[in-house]
Structures are given as C-alpha cells and as structure tokens.
Design a protein around this motif. Structure first.
Motif, PDB file in Angstrom:
ATOM      1  N   GLU A   1       0.856  -1.194   0.000  1.00  8.98           N
ATOM      2  CA  GLU A   1       0.000   0.000   0.000  1.00  8.98           C
ATOM      3  C   GLU A   1       0.888   1.239   0.000  1.00  8.98           C
ATOM      4  OE1 GLU A   1      -3.137   1.360  -0.792  1.00  8.98           O
ATOM      5  OE2 GLU A   1      -3.935  -0.090   0.624  1.00  8.98           O
TER       6      GLU A   1
ATOM      7  N   TYR B   1      -5.211   4.541  -5.246  1.00 11.97           N
ATOM      8  CA  TYR B   1      -5.317   3.399  -4.336  1.00 11.97           C
ATOM      9  C   TYR B   1      -4.764   2.152  -5.003  1.00 11.97           C
ATOM     10  CZ  TYR B   1      -7.863   5.385  -0.410  1.00 11.97           C
ATOM     11  OH  TYR B   1      -8.204   6.091   0.712  1.00 11.97           O
TER      12      TYR B   1
ATOM     13  N   GLY C   1      -3.341  -2.093  -3.714  1.00 13.00           N
ATOM     14  CA  GLY C   1      -3.176  -3.010  -2.607  1.00 13.00           C
ATOM     15  C   GLY C   1      -4.428  -3.157  -1.770  1.00 13.00           C
ATOM     16  N   ARG C   2      -4.257  -3.169  -0.452  1.00 16.62           N
ATOM     17  CA  ARG C   2      -5.343  -3.491   0.473  1.00 16.62           C
ATOM     18  C   ARG C   2      -6.489  -2.486   0.419  1.00 16.62           C
ATOM     19  NH1 ARG C   2      -0.621  -4.557   3.040  1.00 16.62           N
ATOM     20  NH2 ARG C   2      -0.582  -2.504   4.003  1.00 16.62           N
ATOM     21  N   GLY C   3      -6.169  -1.205   0.305  1.00 19.78           N
ATOM     22  CA  GLY C   3      -7.227  -0.200   0.257  1.00 19.78           C
ATOM     23  C   GLY C   3      -8.140  -0.394  -0.932  1.00 19.78           C
TER      24      GLY C   3
ATOM     25  N   TYR D   1      -6.038   5.178   5.146  1.00 22.02           N
ATOM     26  CA  TYR D   1      -6.200   3.814   5.651  1.00 22.02           C
ATOM     27  C   TYR D   1      -7.613   3.545   6.176  1.00 22.02           C
ATOM     28  CZ  TYR D   1      -1.192   2.790   5.446  1.00 22.02           C
ATOM     29  OH  TYR D   1       0.087   2.545   5.011  1.00 22.02           O
TER      30      TYR D   1
END
Length: 309
Positions: free
Chosen positions: A62, A221, A223-225, A74
């Motif tokens: 991220e 954005y 990755g995880r987001g 986040y």
C-alpha cells in the motif's frame, strides 16, 4: 460456550453474515462480468478471477501518495466496507429473517449503503491527483442526483405496507397476490435504475471512467485499500439486489427465492449495461432530476390518491 451464543456468532460471521457476503459478492461480480462480456461477444473472465484479483491486491504494498492524510487513506476503505456489512443486519439475507429489526431500519440501511459512495468521494478528494479529484467530484455529484429518487422509489412499498421496518415490508409483500413490480411499475423502474447509479454500473460509470480519468476517485489506491473498496462494492451489490427483490419481487422467504430473484435482477442489470453507452455526468444529473425524481413523485401521488379513495 453454549448453543445460544454459538448460533448468533455463526449467523453473524459465516452464514448469512460476513463470509457469505464476501463470497457471494465475488461470485455475483464474476456473473456480472461474464454476462456483460458474452453479450458483447467477448469471452469474459474465468470463475476464479475475482477471487484471484482480491488475493493479489491484498498481497500488494500500500503506497500513500504525498500530500494525503494517511489516517483517512487507511480508514476510509475499512469504514466503507464496515458500513456495507452493517446494513446487511437489517435485511432478509439469503431469505432468512433479519439479524436485527426496529422501526425505521429502512432509513438506517439506506444511509449505511450511501456511506460507501461518500467514502469513495472523500478518498478521491484526500489525494492530490487530478484524476482522483475529478472522480470524487463526479461520485458525489452523482450521489446527490440518484439518492433522492432511489429513496422515493423504496418509499412506495413502505407506504402500502404501512411500516418503515424492512422485516414487516418483506412479510407484507409475501402476502400479496401480485408482486409490487406489477402494481408499482414506475417505482420498480426507478429503483432498478437507481441501483445501477448507486453501484456506478454502466451507463452511470462516469465517476470511474477508465478511458477518461484512469480509475476515478481510486486512482491512487492500490493493494489493500483498493481491495477493500472493491469488496465493499461487491457486498453492496448483493445487499442492493436483496433490497429490491424484497420490496418489488414478492419478498424473500427462503434461500431458493433469494437465489432466483437476486440472480434474475443481476441478469437484467447485465443486459441494461450492454444496451446503453456511458452518460456524461451532466446527462446523469439531468436524467435523475428531470425524469427519475418526477416519476418517483408521480408514483407516490398515485399511491396517496389510491389510499384516500
């Protein structure tokens, strides 16, 4: 731990709770993408593609763009997904009774569903990228356009049922000889098109138009987001289909009805996505305020006249 405490935990986290919504949302994403591809004479993704995309995104790093608020960066994806999951507590997911029910839970559920769109808008405005800012502006503009007609369309079944509680509306629609989509066709049409706007499906995908503004509000954005935002949209897809099926397709009394009715709506949405080209944001606003809102108000006036008569 006794059975009294085990059963609610299973219902909340596994079925028909969080894990079910995650898996079913990914499954419905694949069906939607596959149907649209086949209707456009393309092959489309394999069944595991949404699952593979999610795993890949969760494993990626991220990166926070310079000039952004790291806390908001986040927090917003987590908040958006949490609100979508919370709204499912008040709906008859998989044809079962809602986990929680109280007077006015319809308004709470609609508010929680809107938090995902608001989160997308704030996420785009939080980054300095020009594409993100344009996407955020379009997202919030579209939100203020379709939200009122969509709410008015769902008020029709609530008015005839005499309740603002989703469980009672679900029970009322099950007792009717005709589905409310037959007796209230205008409201059903506005609700269905409003559902497409809420999910930013074509032709209402101007906020994330990849040919114009890359990925819109989520351009920065990764990755995880990005994975959480996508997962939140998938969950909202299942919840919104459940809401429309509950109100206009005779309610949901068992898992089989849930599967057939929500899947039928999804197929119809895929056909509509294929038929229409993307609308500009000004065309979207004009459509909702000049047509959608007026149709929804006309439906309510007809209902009031019928009740008085």
């Amino acid at each position: 731990m006794n059975n009294w405490s085990v059963h609610p935990l299973i219902a909340l986290f596994l079925f028909p709770g969080g894990l079910f919504l995650f898996l079913w949302g990914l499954f419905y994403e694949w069906i939607d993408r596959k149907l649209v591809a086949r209707l456009q004479n393309r092959v489309g993704p394999r069944w595991y593609q949404p699952f593979a995309d999610l795993v890949k995104l969760l494993a990626k790093e991220e990166i926070i763009p310079e000039g952004s608020d790291s806390t908001l960066f986040y927090l917003l994806p987590v908040l958006a997904l949490a609100c979508a999951l919370t709204s499912a507590l008040y709906l008859p997911m998989a044809g079962f009774m809602p986990a929680y029910s109280f007077r006015g839970d319809l308004i709470v559920a609609l508010y929680l569903l809107s938090m995902l769109t608001i989160g997308l808008g704030v996420a785009g405005a939080n980054t300095p990228n020009r594409f993100s800012l344009i996407g955020a502006t379009r997202t919030l503009t579209q939100l203020f356009s379709y939200e009122a007609p969509f709410l008015l369309a769902l008020l029709g079944p609530a008015i005839v049922a005499g309740s603002w509680r989703i469980a009672e509306i679900n029970f009322y629609t099950q007792q009717q000889p005709l589905w409310l989509m037959v007796t209230q066709p205008i409201g059903f049409l506005v609700a269905l098109v409003g559902l497409m706007g809420k999910l930013e499906l074509p032709p209402f995908d101007a906020p994330e138009a990849e040919t114009e503004i890359v990925a819109g509000a989520l351009t920065e954005y990764s990755g995880r987001g990005y994975a959480l935002f996508r997962l939140g949209k998938n969950v909202e897809l299942v919840i919104a289909l459940t809401l429309v099926a509950t109100f206009y397709l005779g309610g949901l009394a068992n898992p089989l009805q849930f599967l057939l009715k929500t899947l039928g709506l999804l197929i119809f949405l895929a056909v509509l996505q294929t038929l229409f080209a993307r609308l500009r944001i000004d065309q979207t606003v004009g459509l909702w305020w000049r047509v959608g809102a007026l149709l929804a108000v006309a439906q309510l006036l007809i209902l009031f006249v019928m009740k008085l008569a």
